[in-house]
Design a protein around this motif. Structure first.
Motif, PDB file in Angstrom:
ATOM      1  N   GLY A   1       0.817  -1.204   0.000  1.00 18.47           N
ATOM      2  CA  GLY A   1       0.000   0.000   0.000  1.00 18.47           C
ATOM      3  C   GLY A   1       0.850   1.252   0.000  1.00 18.47           C
ATOM      4  N   GLY A   2       0.190   2.407   0.109  1.00 19.93           N
ATOM      5  CA  GLY A   2       0.863   3.700   0.031  1.00 19.93           C
ATOM      6  C   GLY A   2       1.963   3.888   1.050  1.00 19.93           C
ATOM      7  N   GLY A   3       1.722   3.472   2.276  1.00 19.15           N
ATOM      8  CA  GLY A   3       2.744   3.599   3.320  1.00 19.15           C
ATOM      9  C   GLY A   3       3.509   2.314   3.496  1.00 19.15           C
ATOM     10  N   GLY A   4       3.514   1.485   2.463  1.00 20.29           N
ATOM     11  CA  GLY A   4       4.115   0.163   2.559  1.00 20.29           C
ATOM     12  C   GLY A   4       5.621   0.186   2.678  1.00 20.29           C
ATOM     13  N   TYR A   5       6.157  -0.903   3.152  1.00 20.23           N
ATOM     14  CA  TYR A   5       7.601  -1.033   3.333  1.00 20.23           C
ATOM     15  C   TYR A   5       7.974  -2.503   3.257  1.00 20.23           C
ATOM     16  CZ  TYR A   5       6.154  -2.542   7.958  1.00 20.23           C
ATOM     17  OH  TYR A   5       5.551  -3.219   8.993  1.00 20.23           O
ATOM     18  N   ILE A   6       9.242  -2.742   3.173  1.00 18.68           N
ATOM     19  CA  ILE A   6       9.802  -4.084   3.307  1.00 18.68           C
ATOM     20  C   ILE A   6      10.803  -3.994   4.445  1.00 18.68           C
ATOM     21  CG2 ILE A   6      11.168  -5.901   2.231  1.00 18.68           C
ATOM     22  CD1 ILE A   6      10.112  -4.889  -0.486  1.00 18.68           C
ATOM     23  N   ARG A   7      10.609  -4.812   5.445  1.00 21.91           N
ATOM     24  CA  ARG A   7      11.517  -4.836   6.605  1.00 21.91           C
ATOM     25  C   ARG A   7      12.356  -6.105   6.503  1.00 21.91           C
ATOM     26  NH1 ARG A   7       8.140  -4.672  11.298  1.00 21.91           N
ATOM     27  NH2 ARG A   7       8.200  -2.428  11.051  1.00 21.91           N
ATOM     28  N   ILE A   8      13.667  -5.929   6.610  1.00 27.29           N
ATOM     29  CA  ILE A   8      14.596  -7.061   6.597  1.00 27.29           C
ATOM     30  C   ILE A   8      15.287  -7.088   7.951  1.00 27.29           C
ATOM     31  CG2 ILE A   8      16.568  -8.151   5.469  1.00 27.29           C
ATOM     32  CD1 ILE A   8      15.908  -6.436   2.988  1.00 27.29           C
ATOM     33  N   VAL A   9      15.194  -8.223   8.621  1.00 20.93           N
ATOM     34  CA  VAL A   9      15.791  -8.373   9.942  1.00 20.93           C
ATOM     35  C   VAL A   9      16.838  -9.475   9.865  1.00 20.93           C
ATOM     36  CG1 VAL A   9      15.342  -8.913  12.370  1.00 20.93           C
ATOM     37  CG2 VAL A   9      13.600  -7.719  11.016  1.00 20.93           C
ATOM     38  N   LYS A  10      18.027  -9.183  10.351  1.00 22.24           N
ATOM     39  CA  LYS A  10      19.086 -10.187  10.436  1.00 22.24           C
ATOM     40  C   LYS A  10      18.859 -10.983  11.704  1.00 22.24           C
ATOM     41  CE  LYS A  10      23.152 -12.089   9.601  1.00 22.24           C
ATOM     42  NZ  LYS A  10      23.146 -13.296   8.852  1.00 22.24           N
ATOM     43  N   ALA A  11      18.470 -12.241  11.547  1.00 20.90           N
ATOM     44  CA  ALA A  11      18.194 -13.099  12.696  1.00 20.90           C
ATOM     45  C   ALA A  11      19.507 -13.485  13.363  1.00 20.90           C
ATOM     46  CB  ALA A  11      17.431 -14.343  12.252  1.00 20.90           C
ATOM     47  N   GLN A  12      19.493 -13.490  14.652  1.00 28.67           N
ATOM     48  CA  GLN A  12      20.670 -13.901  15.407  1.00 28.67           C
ATOM     49  C   GLN A  12      20.498 -15.351  15.829  1.00 28.67           C
ATOM     50  OE1 GLN A  12      23.497 -12.005  16.005  1.00 28.67           O
ATOM     51  NE2 GLN A  12      22.475 -10.668  14.546  1.00 28.67           N
ATOM     52  N   LEU A  13      21.358 -16.206  15.307  1.00 32.94           N
ATOM     53  CA  LEU A  13      21.301 -17.616  15.656  1.00 32.94           C
ATOM     54  C   LEU A  13      21.999 -17.812  16.994  1.00 32.94           C
ATOM     55  CD1 LEU A  13      20.500 -20.428  14.671  1.00 32.94           C
ATOM     56  CD2 LEU A  13      22.767 -20.606  13.659  1.00 32.94           C
ATOM     57  N   ARG A  14      21.247 -18.334  17.953  1.00 32.40           N
ATOM     58  CA  ARG A  14      21.819 -18.594  19.270  1.00 32.40           C
ATOM     59  C   ARG A  14      22.013 -20.086  19.434  1.00 32.40           C
ATOM     60  NH1 ARG A  14      17.113 -15.238  21.320  1.00 32.40           N
ATOM     61  NH2 ARG A  14      16.281 -17.320  21.077  1.00 32.40           N
ATOM     62  N   ASP A  15      22.916 -20.435  20.301  1.00 34.84           N
ATOM     63  CA  ASP A  15      23.199 -21.854  20.534  1.00 34.84           C
ATOM     64  C   ASP A  15      22.186 -22.425  21.520  1.00 34.84           C
ATOM     65  OD1 ASP A  15      24.350 -24.322  20.579  1.00 34.84           O
ATOM     66  OD2 ASP A  15      26.074 -23.736  21.777  1.00 34.84           O
TER      67      ASP A  15
END
Length: 154
Positions: free
Chosen positions: A63-77
């Protein structure tokens, strides 16, 4: 020296931002304008280079105020992170994706270099030696899931 293609350039740009912050929000049209390309090129880069298998979570709002958010996931043990990675292993796993996911495990210090190299050797096209690529990718996926399951019980 070989120049990067447009997809590599866009990927590098987004990863440079993600190296400085945990997540970014972009607008497809703005990035497309920046790189003088069509917005579908941005979709392609995000769909192929920023996948859960490569350690990213992508959210979008249209939509008009649309976005794409990319998050770098942190892999934990811990078991929940391994379970999350396991849940995102596709039924058919390409060799390159297996390499990227194995590198993530190494970078997060979940596995040693020796273990990572053994995993890569086990899942390689040369080792599997299956002429049918579909069957090979299915087998690779099952092997990778087996590795992930074994890591939960160390």
């Amino acid at each position: 020296m070989q120049s990067q293609n447009m997809s590599d350039t866009i990927e590098s740009y987004l990863k440079a931002i993600l190296a400085q912050q945990q997540q970014i929000e972009i607008r497809r049209a703005e990035i497309a304008d920046r790189f003088n390309c069509v917005p579908s090129q941005i979709n392609y880069v995000i769909k192929t280079r920023f996948t859960p298998q490569r350690g990213y979570v992508v959210e979008s709002k249209r939509g008009g105020g649309g976005y794409i958010r990319i998050v770098k996931a942190q892999l934990r043990d811990d078991e929940s992170s391994l379970a999350l990675m396991r849940a995102n292993v596709p039924a058919r796993l390409r060799e390159r994706d297996a390499q990227v996911m194995t590198q993530q495990l190494f970078d997060a210090q979940v596995i040693s270099q020796q273990t990572g190299n053994a995993m890569l050797a086990t899942m390689s096209h040369r080792t599997l030696g299956v002429a049918d690529s579909r069957l090979e990718e299915m087998l690779r996926s099952r092997i990778f899931i087996g590795f992930l399951d074994s890591l939960r019980y160390e």
